[in-house]
Design an enzyme around this catalytic site. Structure first.
Site, PDB file in Angstrom:
ATOM      1  N   GLU A   1       0.932  -1.267  -0.149  1.00  0.00           N
ATOM      2  CA  GLU A   1      -0.059   0.016   0.030  1.00  0.00           C
ATOM      3  C   GLU A   1       0.783   1.432   0.003  1.00  0.00           C
ATOM      4  O   GLU A   1       0.594   2.048   0.770  1.00  0.00           O
ATOM      5  CB  GLU A   1      -1.031  -0.021   1.420  1.00  0.00           C
ATOM      6  CG  GLU A   1      -1.866  -1.189   1.238  1.00  0.00           C
ATOM      7  CD  GLU A   1      -2.773  -1.116   0.299  1.00  0.00           C
ATOM      8  OE1 GLU A   1      -3.225  -0.366  -0.728  1.00  0.00           O
ATOM      9  OE2 GLU A   1      -3.652  -2.270   0.018  1.00  0.00           O
ATOM     10  N   ALA A   2       2.087   1.370  -0.908  1.00  0.00           N
ATOM     11  CA  ALA A   2       2.644   2.433  -0.873  1.00  0.00           C
ATOM     12  C   ALA A   2       2.493   3.612  -1.151  1.00  0.00           C
ATOM     13  O   ALA A   2       2.957   4.730  -0.885  1.00  0.00           O
ATOM     14  CB  ALA A   2       4.090   2.039  -1.900  1.00  0.00           C
TER      15      ALA A   2
ATOM     16  N   CYS B   1     -12.883  -1.828 -16.486  1.00  0.00           N
ATOM     17  CA  CYS B   1     -11.867  -1.507 -17.795  1.00  0.00           C
ATOM     18  C   CYS B   1     -12.233  -0.145 -18.318  1.00  0.00           C
ATOM     19  O   CYS B   1     -13.061   0.593 -17.715  1.00  0.00           O
ATOM     20  CB  CYS B   1     -12.267  -2.404 -18.920  1.00  0.00           C
ATOM     21  SG  CYS B   1     -13.734  -2.082 -19.710  1.00  0.00           S
TER      22      CYS B   1
HETATM   23 ZN    ZN Z   1     -15.515  -3.292 -18.909  1.00  0.00          ZN
END
Ligand code: ZN
Length: 185
Positions: A89-90, A177
């Protein structure tokens, strides 16, 4: 017996969106270093209290003992005797983490950093862009879009909260996406 590591330091960065398996990959690499009997130390920032205070835990419940630190200075002190250093978790650390990783790697340590490259708005997250530039090895992982099943690089926040850091899981976030991601207004 302490192993000779030939002063070969490096910075490895594992980045990606939520649910892309960053912590899982970090744990996989650190486990192998432990099997090789290297001294491994793992750090995570105090802000991330999902699942477990003292472990880094992946979504599929793999876990490794870690130090919860509230400053990068603490990493520098605690990591002195380590051969391999994992930082999870930088994105939540301040920019000092960049110098800390560079200094530790120039001392011959293998530093493996995992973190979100972008926030819920799709913007670069904290020190991650710089860490990616400084890395010797860089992996950008992808999740699967929950809407259409294509590879996903975005993290969609489902709540209306506008602050950059809101800790949550599948209750608040989805991997999406490029096509299915909707930038928050
Ligand atoms: Zn998608």
């Amino acid at each position: 017996m302490k192993k000779e590591i030939n002063n070969f330091g490096c910075i490895e960065v594992i980045c990606g969106n939520m649910f892309s398996g960053k912590t899982e990959e970090l744990i996989r690499r650190l486990r192998r270093a432990k099997i090789a009997k290297l001294n491994v130390k793992i750090f995570k920032p105090k802000v991330d209290t999902r699942y477990d205070e003292d472990n880094i835990v992946s979504h599929n419940q793999l876990k490794l003992k870690s130090f919860v630190v509230d400053s990068t200075a603490a990493i520098y002190e605690l990591a002195n005797d380590a051969d391999v250093i994992g930082i999870d978790e930088a994105q939540f650390f301040d920019d000092d983490i960049i110098d800390v990783t560079k200094n530790l790697s120039s001392k011959g340590k293998r530093v493996i950093v995992a973190g979100l490259d972008t926030d819920f708005k799709g913007k670069p997250f904290g020190p991650m862009p710089q860490l990616m530039c400084e890395s010797d090895f860089l992996d950008k992982l992808q999740a699967i879009c929950v809407k259409c099943g294509n590879p996903a690089s975005y993290t969609q926040r489902l709540s209306k909260d506008d602050s950059q850091v809101v800790i949550g899981e599948t209750d608040i976030y989805e991997a999406r996406c490029r096509h299915c991601y909707m930038e928050p207004t």
